[in-house]
Design an enzyme around this catalytic site. Structure first.
Site, short mmCIF file in Angstrom:
data_model
loop_
_atom_site.label_atom_id
_atom_site.label_comp_id
_atom_site.label_asym_id
_atom_site.label_seq_id
_atom_site.Cartn_x
_atom_site.Cartn_y
_atom_site.Cartn_z
N SER A 164 2.20 32.26 3.55
CA SER A 164 0.38 31.94 3.51
C SER A 164 0.57 30.62 4.63
CB SER A 164 0.23 31.42 2.36
OG SER A 164 -0.92 30.65 2.34
N TYR A 169 -0.38 27.07 -5.81
CA TYR A 169 -0.24 28.17 -4.64
C TYR A 169 0.63 27.53 -3.31
CZ TYR A 169 -1.92 31.81 -1.50
OH TYR A 169 -2.28 32.98 -0.62
#
Ligand code: GCO
Length: 255
Positions: A146, A159
């Site tokens: 990510s 996250y």
């Protein structure tokens, strides 16, 4: 170099978390490149629908329901998949969840749920699949990282920590398994309009911020991840290991 370098015919590719979203798009793209794709999810009905959509398009797809965060489930599922579909040549560790809250309010259970799904699961599935790849002296592992593998933004600390860890797990896997002819790399998507991000792209202010912050001045289209995935799953990347390819419209290249 001909296109045969990118041909996945005869390869078995497992994509975790592929009933919908980027995982489903990646599975479809790998199947269109010739792979037999093995889809995974926790919801049997949604997974069956995803497999049916690919089969209706003439693609070779199967589905296996298992929880990627539970070692026993992973061990049993990988053994069953390799019995029924054949040895896994390509693993895409895509399954992931997002939970947003100010860091000081994050509950312990939420932290553990995000780390379990986004970091421990790639470790568990990667470990079980790599054992067969080591024996066969060939394999491809692609971890879906990510932008948050490199930078943070408020309200997504679990996250961000998990995806930062996944970047380094990718490098650790590459370090240990390259000698067995297993290439381990990552793909780091920028901002894409997926269900996980519905609250973001439906927020006019956030939508405007992304369009301004991204040099390409737009959100990504999931299909734009397929080329990098096919590259990393194919013989065209046989000497690439430990790299993260960011598919982000240039966002990480600029202040
Ligand atoms: C968020 C988003 C991001 C994207 C993606 C960016 O809340 O900012 O969910 O984390 O999903 O991971 O690379």
């Amino acid at each position: 170099m001909g296109t045969e370098w990118f041909d996945l015919t005869g390869r078995v590719a497992l994509v975790t978390g592929s009933s919908q979203g980027l995982g489903f798009t990646l599975a479809r793209g790998l199947a269109e490149a010739g792979a037999t794709v093995v889809l995974n999810g926790r919801d049997a009905e949604r997974l069956a629908g995803a497999v049916e959509r690919l089969r209706d398009a003439g693609l070779d797809a199967r589905g296996y329901v298992f929880d990627v965060t539970r070692r026993e489930d992973v061990a049993a599922a990988i053994a069953r998949i390799e019995r029924e579909a054949g040895p896994i040549d390509v693993l895409v560790n895509n399954a992931g969840i997002q939970r947003r809250a100010p860091l000081e309010q994050v509950e312990g259970a939420v932290w553990r749920e995000v780390l379990d799904t986004n970091l421990t699961a790639p470790f568990l599935v990667g470990q079980h699949v790599a054992r067969g790849m080591i024996a066969r002296r060939a394999g491809k592992i692609i971890n879906i990282c990510s932008l948050m593998s490199e930078v943070g933004r408020p309200t997504i600390a679990p996250y961000t920590a998990a995806k930062g860890g996944l970047k380094m797990l990718t490098k650790a896997m590459a370090t240990e398994w390259a000698r067995h002819n297993i290439q381990v790399n990552g793909i780091g998507p920028g901002y894409f309009k997926t269900e996980m991000n519905r609250a973001l792209f439906e927020d006019e202010q956030f939508d405007a911020w992304i369009r301004e912050r991204t040099p390409a001045r737009r959100w990504g289209a999931p299909e734009e991840l397929i080329g990098p995935a096919v590259f990393l799953a194919s013989d065209a990347s046989s000497f690439v290991s430990g790299q993260i390819i960011y598919v982000d419209g240039g966002i990480l290249a600029t202040l």
